[in-house]
Design an enzyme around this catalytic site. Structure first.
Site, short mmCIF file in Angstrom:
data_model
loop_
_atom_site.label_atom_id
_atom_site.label_comp_id
_atom_site.label_asym_id
_atom_site.label_seq_id
_atom_site.Cartn_x
_atom_site.Cartn_y
_atom_site.Cartn_z
N LYS A 12 0.85 -1.21 0.00
CA LYS A 12 0.00 0.00 0.00
C LYS A 12 0.88 1.25 0.00
O LYS A 12 2.02 1.23 0.48
CB LYS A 12 -0.96 0.02 1.19
CG LYS A 12 -0.29 0.10 2.58
CD LYS A 12 0.04 1.51 3.06
CE LYS A 12 0.73 1.49 4.42
NZ LYS A 12 1.58 2.66 4.68
N ASP A 140 -2.57 -1.18 10.22
CA ASP A 140 -2.82 -1.14 8.77
C ASP A 140 -3.55 -2.38 8.27
O ASP A 140 -3.92 -2.45 7.09
CB ASP A 140 -1.50 -1.01 7.99
CG ASP A 140 -0.91 0.39 8.09
OD1 ASP A 140 -1.66 1.33 8.45
OD2 ASP A 140 0.29 0.54 7.80
#
Ligand code: C5P
Length: 298
Positions: A12, A140
């Site tokens: 990401k 996350d």
């Protein structure tokens, strides 16, 4: 017998990240827009004769039981309780995403393990239940479970999908040998930097799927609270940022760094930039934005 499954665990980037405040529990409340990339680790789940799980990782330093993948397996097994023995599984993790680079590699591996084992073990947990387990593993992980383009809030546990970003080539680079600890970056953060930058223009650009507004966001330079904290301490990162700018790109730092990335409209531009960054001695990757993850069953 279950079938073998290969699951991609994508990296990401933070298109924008604002640290809002320090919380009493030591974490920080955030506002961030996250985006998945084609760069990915691979998690392979294969049937195994004996119950429980065996773990293998292509990077020996990450092969321990403290790997988030093992912790995800343990958490799922605990959640499943003793209802019935879980089918034996060999879990192999093949790393491609740089470690401690702000790219969420470990979190994405954990998310892939939660999803993959939920299906492999036939547990039938809902996304909401997986999100709750994911939040216990790392800030996350909930985003990595949701994937695509998303707005992330709270400590990272509040995630909401945004319209998929228009396709972009992405050039990613980091100085060789530089790893940053997220905990240390947050701990050194000066509260004077909180609440900046304001993410409204980015969120509007993503909602409108406007390439022009996205370009303006990155051209503005300030995209990530943590960059303002990390950059002054890291001359190699300053040099890398200058190199991006000389190549005509607008770099932004992902997460707590040190990875820098830039969105590109054309493949020739992205390819030339990745080559130039690598020739200057950096680790560089040419990748692209993705909107969902593909799973392959054999
Ligand atoms: O949740 P995770 O283990 O990935 O976070 C690593 C460290 O980063 C935490 O221990 C904390 O110091 C810091 N962090 C934070 N606020 C967040 C996310 C992470 O302070 N929202």
């Amino acid at each position: 017998m279950e079938k073998a499954v290969a699951i991609r665990a994508p990296a990401k980037i933070n298109l924008g990240l604002t640290v809002l405040r320090r919380r009493p529990d030591g974490y920080h409340d955030l506002l961030s827009v996250m985006q998945q990339l084609s760069l990915a680790d691979t998690l392979l789940l294969e049937p195994h004769r004996e119950p429980g799980w065996r773990f293998f990782c292509s990077e020996p330093a990450l092969s321990g039981e403290d790997n988030l993948v093992c912790r995800a397996a343990a958490l799922l097994a605990e959640k499943a309780g003793q209802r019935r023995p879980l089918p034996g599984v060999k879990i192999s993790l093949f790393k491609s995403i740089p470690v401690a680079a702000g790219l969420g590699g470990g979190s994405s591996d954990a998310a892939a393990a939660l999803k993959g084992l939920n299906s492999f073990w036939g547990l039938g947990l809902s996304l909401a239940e997986l999100l709750e387990l994911g939040a216990a593993l790392g800030s996350d992980v909930p985003y990595c479970l949701l994937g695509g383009t998303a707005l992330v809030q709270g400590r990272g546990e509040k995630v909401a999908s945004l319209p998929a970003l228009p396709f972009h080539w992405v050039v990613l680079a980091l100085p060789p040998g530089l790893q940053l600890s997220t905990a240390q970056v947050y701990a050194a953060l000066n509260p004077g930097l909180f609440m900046s930058p304001r993410l409204e223009p980015l969120i509007a650009a993503v909602r409108e799927r406007s390439r022009r507004a996205l370009r303006l966001w990155f051209a503005g330079g300030a995209t990530n609270t943590l960059e303002a904290a990390v950059l002054p301490q890291q001359p190699p990162l300053q040099a890398l940022k200058r190199l991006f700018l000389e190549l005509g790109l607008h770099p932004a730092m992902s997460g707590s760094g040190p990875s820098l990335f830039a969105l590109c409209d054309s493949l020739p531009q992205a390819r030339a930039a990745a080559r130039a960054l690598e020739e200057a001695g950096n680790r560089a990757f040419l990748c692209w934005t993705i909107s969902h993850v593909h799973e392959r069953k054999e």
